[in-house]
Design an enzyme around this catalytic site. Sequence first.
Site, short mmCIF file in Angstrom:
data_model
loop_
_atom_site.label_atom_id
_atom_site.label_comp_id
_atom_site.label_asym_id
_atom_site.label_seq_id
_atom_site.Cartn_x
_atom_site.Cartn_y
_atom_site.Cartn_z
CG ASP A 97 3.70 1.11 9.54
OD1 ASP A 97 3.17 1.27 7.85
OD2 ASP A 97 3.57 2.43 10.15
CB CYS A 108 -4.02 10.35 11.79
SG CYS A 108 -2.99 9.44 12.04
NE ARG A 161 1.28 9.93 10.40
CZ ARG A 161 0.68 8.52 9.74
NH1 ARG A 161 -0.56 8.56 9.60
NH2 ARG A 161 1.54 8.53 8.23
CE LYS A 187 -1.85 1.54 4.23
NZ LYS A 187 -1.69 2.80 4.17
CG ASN A 188 2.49 2.51 3.49
OD1 ASN A 188 1.42 2.73 3.38
ND2 ASN A 188 3.05 2.01 4.76
NE ARG A 248 -7.32 5.01 5.86
CZ ARG A 248 -6.02 5.99 6.46
NH1 ARG A 248 -6.58 6.64 7.62
NH2 ARG A 248 -5.11 6.19 5.62
C1 EPZ Z 1 5.00 6.66 6.46
O1 EPZ Z 1 4.38 7.63 6.78
C2 EPZ Z 1 3.36 5.50 6.23
N1 EPZ Z 1 2.81 6.27 5.58
C3 EPZ Z 1 3.00 5.69 7.59
O2 EPZ Z 1 1.99 3.75 7.74
C4 EPZ Z 1 4.42 4.85 8.10
O3 EPZ Z 1 4.28 4.54 10.03
C5 EPZ Z 1 5.63 5.63 8.63
O4 EPZ Z 1 5.64 5.92 7.38
C6 EPZ Z 1 6.36 5.16 9.21
O5 EPZ Z 1 7.58 4.23 8.33
C7 EPZ Z 1 2.41 5.81 4.73
O6 EPZ Z 1 3.56 5.46 3.39
C8 EPZ Z 1 1.24 6.10 3.28
P1 EPZ Z 1 7.14 9.57 8.50
P2 EPZ Z 1 4.37 8.92 7.20
O7 EPZ Z 1 7.00 11.34 7.76
O8 EPZ Z 1 5.12 9.10 5.53
C9 EPZ Z 1 7.91 12.63 12.00
C10 EPZ Z 1 0.63 2.85 7.73
O9 EPZ Z 1 0.01 2.43 8.85
N2 EPZ Z 1 7.89 14.16 10.76
O10 EPZ Z 1 8.15 8.66 7.91
O11 EPZ Z 1 3.63 9.74 7.41
C11 EPZ Z 1 6.83 12.21 12.09
O12 EPZ Z 1 5.80 12.70 13.18
C12 EPZ Z 1 1.15 4.20 7.97
O13 EPZ Z 1 0.70 2.23 6.49
C13 EPZ Z 1 7.74 15.49 11.19
O14 EPZ Z 1 8.44 15.58 11.81
O15 EPZ Z 1 5.74 9.12 8.82
C14 EPZ Z 1 6.92 11.44 12.58
O16 EPZ Z 1 7.34 11.45 14.04
C15 EPZ Z 1 0.91 4.54 9.21
N3 EPZ Z 1 8.57 16.04 9.83
C16 EPZ Z 1 8.37 10.44 12.46
O17 EPZ Z 1 8.82 11.75 11.31
C17 EPZ Z 1 8.03 15.89 8.31
O18 EPZ Z 1 7.50 16.99 7.65
C18 EPZ Z 1 8.19 9.48 10.69
O19 EPZ Z 1 7.11 9.84 9.94
C19 EPZ Z 1 7.15 14.26 8.69
C20 EPZ Z 1 7.55 13.37 9.55
#
Ligand code: EPZ
Length: 432
Positions: free
Chosen positions: A305, A117, A122, A22-23, A397
Site C-alpha cells: 500500500d 478491483c 483478488r 482504516k484496514n 476512501r
Molecule cells: C488487504 O487487502 C488490504 N485491504 C489492502 O489494502 C492491502 O493492500 C492488502 O491487504 C495487502 O496488505 C484491507 O485490509 C481492507 P490479501 P486483502 O488478502 O485482504 C491473494 C488499501 O489500499 N489472495 O492480503 O484483499 C491476493 O490476490 C487496500 O487499503 C488469494 O489468492 O489482501 C493477493 O495477491 C488495497 N486468495 C494476496 O493474496 C485469497 O483468498 C494478498 O491479498 C485472498 C488473497
Amino acid sequence: MEQYIIKGGHALKGEVVIGGAKNAALGILAAAIMSNETVTIENLPNVRDINVLLQAIEAIGATVDRVSDNVVKINGSTIGSLNIDYEFIRKIRASYYLLGALLGKYKSAQVALPGGCAIGSRPIDQHIKGFEALGAVVTIDHGTISAQADELAGNHIYLDVVSVGATINIMLAASMAEGKTILENAAKEPHIVDVANFLNSMGANIKGAGTDVIRIKGVKELKSTTYSIIPDQIEAGTFMVAAAATKGDVLIKNVIPKHLEAISAKLVEIGAEVIEYDDAVRVKADKRLGHTNIKTLPYPGFPTDMQPQMAALLALSNGSSMVIESIFENRFKYVDELARMGASIKVEGNIAIVNGVEKFSGAMVSAPDLRAGAALVVAGCVADGITVVDSIHYIQRGYEAFEEKLRGIGADIERVDAEDYKAMQKFRLKVV
Ligand code: EPZ
C-alpha cells in the site's frame, strides 16, 4: 466529480496528526456486531470505506450510534438479517468481513461475491477454505456466497497464501467456533493484531496474532468493550514520503514507529533523515534523494500500500530504482499518470524500472485507485505549476481530511467540483 488542484513547489513543513487505521477499523467494525452488548470504538477514521461498512451494518439491523466523526457505538443484538446486499460489497470489498462475523455468531451468512478491483483479481478462495475447515458449507450462486453450519468446530488451517483478509475473516468465524483453531501462514500486519486485541477485549481467546501462527479458542459469547484503533501506518507512510519528496521537515504525530520501520529504512537508505520518537516520527530532506530497490512483501516487509507513493518519490530521485510488486498483479496503473508529469518509468510485468528525473511538471491526472491517487497528490506537491487530480473519491476512501492535513503543513491544495470552473479559475489566479 471532485478534484484536487495543487500548486507544487512548497516544501512541506510543520506537524500532522495521523488518524485511526482504516484496514484495522474495517475488521473491528465487523467484529463489533458479534456482541449482543454495546461496543464503543474510538479513533475511528472518518473515511468513505468506514462509512459504507457502517451503512451495511445498519442495513442488517444492528444499532449504530455515530457519537462523533471518530467514535461509534454498535450493538449487534438487534440484527434481523444475515444477508449483506451487493450494493455494499460493490462499494467496498471488506464488507466480506461480515461473512466471517455473521458465520461465527449465527452460523449462517450471505454476502455478495466481491468482484476484482483496480489492483488485481483478488480472489477469496482462502477465506472460503477457512470457513469450510471450520465446518461451514459454502456455496456460490448468482454472485452470492452463502455460508451455513449447524456447528462450527475449530480446526488446523494452513493458508496457501499470506492473506490479510483471509486471516481476519477466519479469525472472526473461529472466535466463536467450538474448540481450538490453529491458523498457520497467517498474515502479521499491525491491523491483524489490532483486530485480535479488539476481539480479546470482548472476551475472545486469541493468541499469536502478529506471528504466522494464530491460536484461537472459541467462546460462547462476546461482550461489551471500549476500544481505540491503532494509528494508520499507510497514512503515516504517505506523509513521510510527501515530506521527503518536497524536501520538507514534517513531524508526523500519533504513529507507532515500529509499524513504519520498512518505510523509514528505505527513506534513510536514499538519504532522508528519519527521527523516531515514542509516538511520532520526523522526516527531513534537504537535497535530491538517491535510488534504491523496493520489493513489496507481507508485513514486516515493505507494504504494497506504500508502493505507488514510494515509486513517485523514486521517480524524482538521482539514479535508477527497481520496484517489484509481489502482492498484486496490477498495481502500476499510476505509472501512465506520472508519465504525464514527466516521470520516466518502464513497467515489465510486476517490475517497474524507475529512472529518476530532475522535476515533474504539473498536469491533469486521474487517480486509478486509492494509494495511486495519494501518490499523484504527492507528485503534485512537488511538480512545477498546477496539477489537477481527478477521481479523488478513491483517495477519500482511505484518507481523512487529506487536503486539510496537507494544507496544514504548507501544501497549496484545494478540493473543487470538476464542474465548478470558477473555483478552478480562482485557484489558478490565486497561485500564479
Ligand atoms: C488487504 O487487502 C488490504 N485491504 C489492502 O489494502 C492491502 O493492500 C492488502 O491487504 C495487502 O496488505 C484491507 O485490509 C481492507 P490479501 P486483502 O488478502 O485482504 C491473494 C488499501 O489500499 N489472495 O492480503 O484483499 C491476493 O490476490 C487496500 O487499503 C488469494 O489468492 O489482501 C493477493 O495477491 C488495497 N486468495 C494476496 O493474496 C485469497 O483468498 C494478498 O491479498 C485472498 C488473497
